[in-house]
Each structure stands twice: as C-alpha cells, then as structure tokens.
Write a protein that holds these residues in place. Structure first.
Motif, mmCIF file in Angstrom:
data_model
loop_
_atom_site.group_PDB
_atom_site.id
_atom_site.type_symbol
_atom_site.label_atom_id
_atom_site.label_comp_id
_atom_site.label_asym_id
_atom_site.label_seq_id
_atom_site.Cartn_x
_atom_site.Cartn_y
_atom_site.Cartn_z
ATOM 1 N N GLN A 54 0.843 -1.216 0.000
ATOM 2 C CA GLN A 54 0.000 0.000 0.000
ATOM 3 C C GLN A 54 0.867 1.252 0.000
ATOM 4 O O GLN A 54 0.591 2.221 -0.711
ATOM 5 C CB GLN A 54 -0.876 0.036 1.262
ATOM 6 C CG GLN A 54 -2.152 -0.769 1.157
ATOM 7 C CD GLN A 54 -2.866 -0.800 2.521
ATOM 8 O OE1 GLN A 54 -2.564 -0.014 3.419
ATOM 9 N NE2 GLN A 54 -3.796 -1.726 2.672
ATOM 10 N N THR A 55 1.904 1.220 0.820
ATOM 11 C CA THR A 55 2.794 2.381 0.928
ATOM 12 C C THR A 55 3.509 2.627 -0.395
ATOM 13 O O THR A 55 3.634 3.773 -0.843
ATOM 14 C CB THR A 55 3.830 2.146 2.056
ATOM 15 O OG1 THR A 55 3.126 1.794 3.240
ATOM 16 C CG2 THR A 55 4.674 3.366 2.291
ATOM 17 N N ILE A 56 3.961 1.543 -1.015
ATOM 18 C CA ILE A 56 4.662 1.688 -2.298
ATOM 19 C C ILE A 56 3.717 2.296 -3.339
ATOM 20 O O ILE A 56 4.098 3.222 -4.068
ATOM 21 C CB ILE A 56 5.211 0.323 -2.768
ATOM 22 C CG1 ILE A 56 6.339 -0.133 -1.834
ATOM 23 C CG2 ILE A 56 5.718 0.410 -4.212
ATOM 24 C CD1 ILE A 56 6.837 -1.548 -2.093
ATOM 25 N N ALA A 57 2.473 1.811 -3.369
ATOM 26 C CA ALA A 57 1.497 2.334 -4.341
ATOM 27 C C ALA A 57 1.315 3.838 -4.139
ATOM 28 O O ALA A 57 1.330 4.611 -5.097
ATOM 29 C CB ALA A 57 0.171 1.596 -4.182
ATOM 30 N N LYS A 58 1.196 4.242 -2.881
ATOM 31 C CA LYS A 58 0.987 5.672 -2.574
ATOM 32 C C LYS A 58 2.204 6.491 -3.015
ATOM 33 O O LYS A 58 2.074 7.536 -3.657
ATOM 34 C CB LYS A 58 0.755 5.819 -1.067
ATOM 35 C CG LYS A 58 0.616 7.245 -0.600
ATOM 36 C CD LYS A 58 0.148 7.299 0.856
ATOM 37 C CE LYS A 58 0.281 8.681 1.455
ATOM 38 N NZ LYS A 58 1.550 8.873 2.192
ATOM 39 N N LEU A 59 3.398 5.987 -2.702
ATOM 40 C CA LEU A 59 4.619 6.721 -3.054
ATOM 41 C C LEU A 59 4.756 6.847 -4.564
ATOM 42 O O LEU A 59 5.163 7.886 -5.077
ATOM 43 C CB LEU A 59 5.851 6.009 -2.458
ATOM 44 C CG LEU A 59 5.983 6.096 -0.937
ATOM 45 C CD1 LEU A 59 7.060 5.126 -0.439
ATOM 46 C CD2 LEU A 59 6.323 7.530 -0.511
#
Ligand code: TXA
Ligand code: MG
Length: 348
Positions: free
Chosen positions: A256-261
């Motif tokens: 999820q964090t990677i997608a947001k970044l």
C-alpha cells in the motif's frame, strides 16, 4: 593521486605486496585493507601526519576517534594504562575477531588524532589473513576506520573502497568480499558493567556468556544521551543518497505504501529479506534469508550501495528482529534512516 588496486591471493607473490604496503605506510601514507568485518583505511597509529590523512581522505569529522588495529596480543600494554580483567577474558575468547575494546589510553604514545582528544582508545585484533599479515609485516599498530567516504555505507568489497576513495589514497589491497559485513562490536570496558557502544558481530549474549552482565542501550536511549560515548554514532551514517525510511515487515502495508509513493511520483527501492514475496517496488534488493541474520548482515551494505546505482528517489527498508546479530543490523538500518519510519496509509 593514482590509486593502485592489488589483489592479494595465494597465487601471487604476497610478500612483495605486503612489502609495498609496508613501504607506503612507513612513508606516512594510508593504505586500504580487508578485515573480517569491513575494509579499513589504515595509517601508522603513532604518526600524527599519517593519521590526519585518514580524516582528510574520508572527509571524517575530527571529533570521531579511530580504532587501533594490532597484530599480536603482546602489544596491547604499549597503548593502554591497564587491561581490566574483563578485557583479558574477552581478548582470550574473541581475538582475533570483531570486538573492539575501549580502554584507558597511555598518554603520549599514539598520535593524538587517533583518540580525537579522548582519554580512552579502542583496540582490536582483526581476524583476516591479509590484515594480520600486513600488521605483522609492519610491526606497528594501524589506526583504521572503515574505508568509505564519511557517511556512506562501509565497504565490504575492494570495489566499494575504489568507488569512494579513488584518487584520494595510493593503495587498496583487495582480499575479496569481507565475511561479516558490518563493523565490530565496540565495548567500553572502562566501566562496570561494560557498555556496548556499537552492536556488531559479537553479540551481547556472547559477551555475557564470558563476563556476565553487559549493558546495551537501545538506539533511542543512545540518542537521548547528551554526550554520545562513541562519538561516531551520533552522525547519520551508513546512508545511500536517496532517503531511507524504515517500515514494518507487513506485506500488505508495504505494498500500500509503495502504491501511494509511486502515485506521488517516487521511484521506490525496497530492501527486504529474500523471502519477501512479489513486490510492486521499482527496485527490490533482497538482503539475505530472514532466518539467517549473519547472511543479512553480510549483504546489508552491498544492498544499500546498490540502491545508489539506481534512480530510486526513496528507499524503504524492513525492520528485523533485534535479537542476536539483529541488534547490529537494526542499529545500522536505524542510522541509515536517521531514525525515520515511513507513514503507512491508513495509520496515524
Ligand atoms: O569493524 C570495524 O570496527 C572496522 C574495521 C575497519 O576494523 N572499523 C570501524 O571503524 O568501523 P570506524 O572508525 O568506522 O568506527 C569506529 C567507532 C566509531 O563509532 C567511534 O566513535 C568509536 O568506534 N570509537 C573509537 N574509539 C573510541 C573511543 N576511544 N571511545 C569511544 N568510542 C570510540
Ligand atoms: Mg565507519
């Protein structure tokens, strides 16, 4: 200055290479050499001008003292006021090996910039054939920090040293990839119980098994101390160019964090154990099997350096257990990240 890289292996004439290195060191120059932990940048520890060249080549702050490397146990009393009982036991058990002992320095023997004005000195006997043969051929102590530009991850290969110090030092002895991959444990034996100033390959459990209670402050506790006891530990360290953030090892949250970044325009590098399953990160650097902390330690710096070879704009590094060698791994990751955790979407 031209930097010469010489490979020390069984096939070539080792003696000649050591003689050349000894010559250069005796002329007051610096030489990079492998140890069992990381590559060191050595200068004769009793030669003030030579030791200053280490600080210059690395761009190292002058208040950060250097470790003195020795080739034989018999030399230790030349450099320290007294060897505490605890220290004697630890030397017997762990030297040669990745353990630096902080003791009271004898005044006026070592170059003053070795100890950066402190009354103590860190000493260790490295467990690497090339380092030991060099020290024994030189018959003098070598002050040697890790052979990286200050702030960069320590070098675990001669190529890392070359990358960082090319044109700044005359000679690198190439002894292959170093085995342990993170720096020695630094233990202050001037106090009772002794205190671990920097965790490393010799763990708290191993030390306690030999001498009983040993204190190991957490990274947070170390930060709170107004005057850090190992001056080097106060600097952001071991860091690649792109900012590093710590993240808990939870697949869903990480992805999820990677997608947001990525949505924000970042190119993301992920540093995680090799068993991490499919990731949408732009770059993935597996740094060893999670069950095998020694392997993780050995690969950590190479992985951090590999991030610099990419166009990643942010690096996420997963946290690991702080047991055993994990304490040293987490200590280095914490420093590389400047203590920062990434904000995970959906949590505050
Ligand atoms: O494995 C290692 O220890 C490697 C190899 C080359 O031997 N060396 C190494 O040196 O990591 P360096 O300079 O990168 O780190 C030395 C650490 C620093 O955190 C420094 O502040 C601490 O040891 N130190 C050195 N002398 C000290 C002293 N007298 N008191 C407290 N800390 C000391
Ligand atoms: Mg260092």
């Amino acid at each position: 200055m031209k930097t010469v890289l010489l490979t020390v292996d069984k096939k070539v004439d080792k003696e000649k290479i050591y003689a050349q290195a000894v010559d250069i060191l005796n002329q007051g120059e610096v030489v990079a050499f492998p140890t069992e932990t990381v590559y060191g940048l050595g200068a004769v520890a009793t030669n003030e001008e030579a030791v200053k060249k280490i600080y210059k080549a690395k761009g190292r702050p002058s208040d950060n003292p250097l470790i003195v490397h020795i080739g034989t146990m018999e030399e230790v009393p030349n450099y320290v006021e007294e060897i505490p009982e605890n220290a004697k036991k630890l030397m017997e058990r762990f030297w040669p090996g990745p353990l630096t002992l902080i003791m009271k320095a004898k005044r006026g023997v070592l170059a003053t910039s070795v100890t950066a004005g402190l009354s103590t000195v860190g000493i260790r006997m490295p467990d690497h054939e090339v380092a030991l043969e060099l020290l024994r051929a030189l018959k003098k102590p070598l002050a040697a920090p890790s052979a990286n530009r200050s702030g960069k991850p320590s070098p675990t290969k001669a190529a890392h040293v070359y990358e960082d110090l090319k044109g700044r030092i005359p000679l690198i002895l190439d002894g292959g990839t170093t085995g342990i991959g993170i720096e020695s444990t630094v233990l202050d034996v001037t106090v009772n119980p002794p205190v671990i100033l920097r965790p490393g390959g010799i763990t708290k459990e191993m030390l306690e098994d030999e001498i009983g209670e040993v204190l190991e402050p957490t990274p947070k506790e170390q930060e709170l101390e107004s005057t850090p006891k190992a001056p080097g530990m106060k600097y952001t360290h071991y860091a690649p160019e792109a900012p590093v953030y710590l993240i808990e090892k939870n697949h869903e949250k990480i992805e999820q964090t990677i997608a947001k970044l990525k949505k924000e325009g970042h190119r993301v590098a992920l540093l995680a154990p090799s068993n991490y399953s499919a990731t949408s990160a732009d770059y993935f650097f597996p740094f060893g099997d999670e069950e095998d902390q020694k392997q993780m330690a050995a690969k950590l710096y190479d992985s951090l350096r590999a991030c610099d070879k990419t166009d990643a704009t942010i690096i996420l590094a997963t946290t690991t257990s702080s047991e055993g060698v994990g304490a040293a791994i987490m200590n280095r990751l914490f420093k590389a990240a400047g203590g920062k955790f990434i904000e995970v979407p959906g949590t505050e």
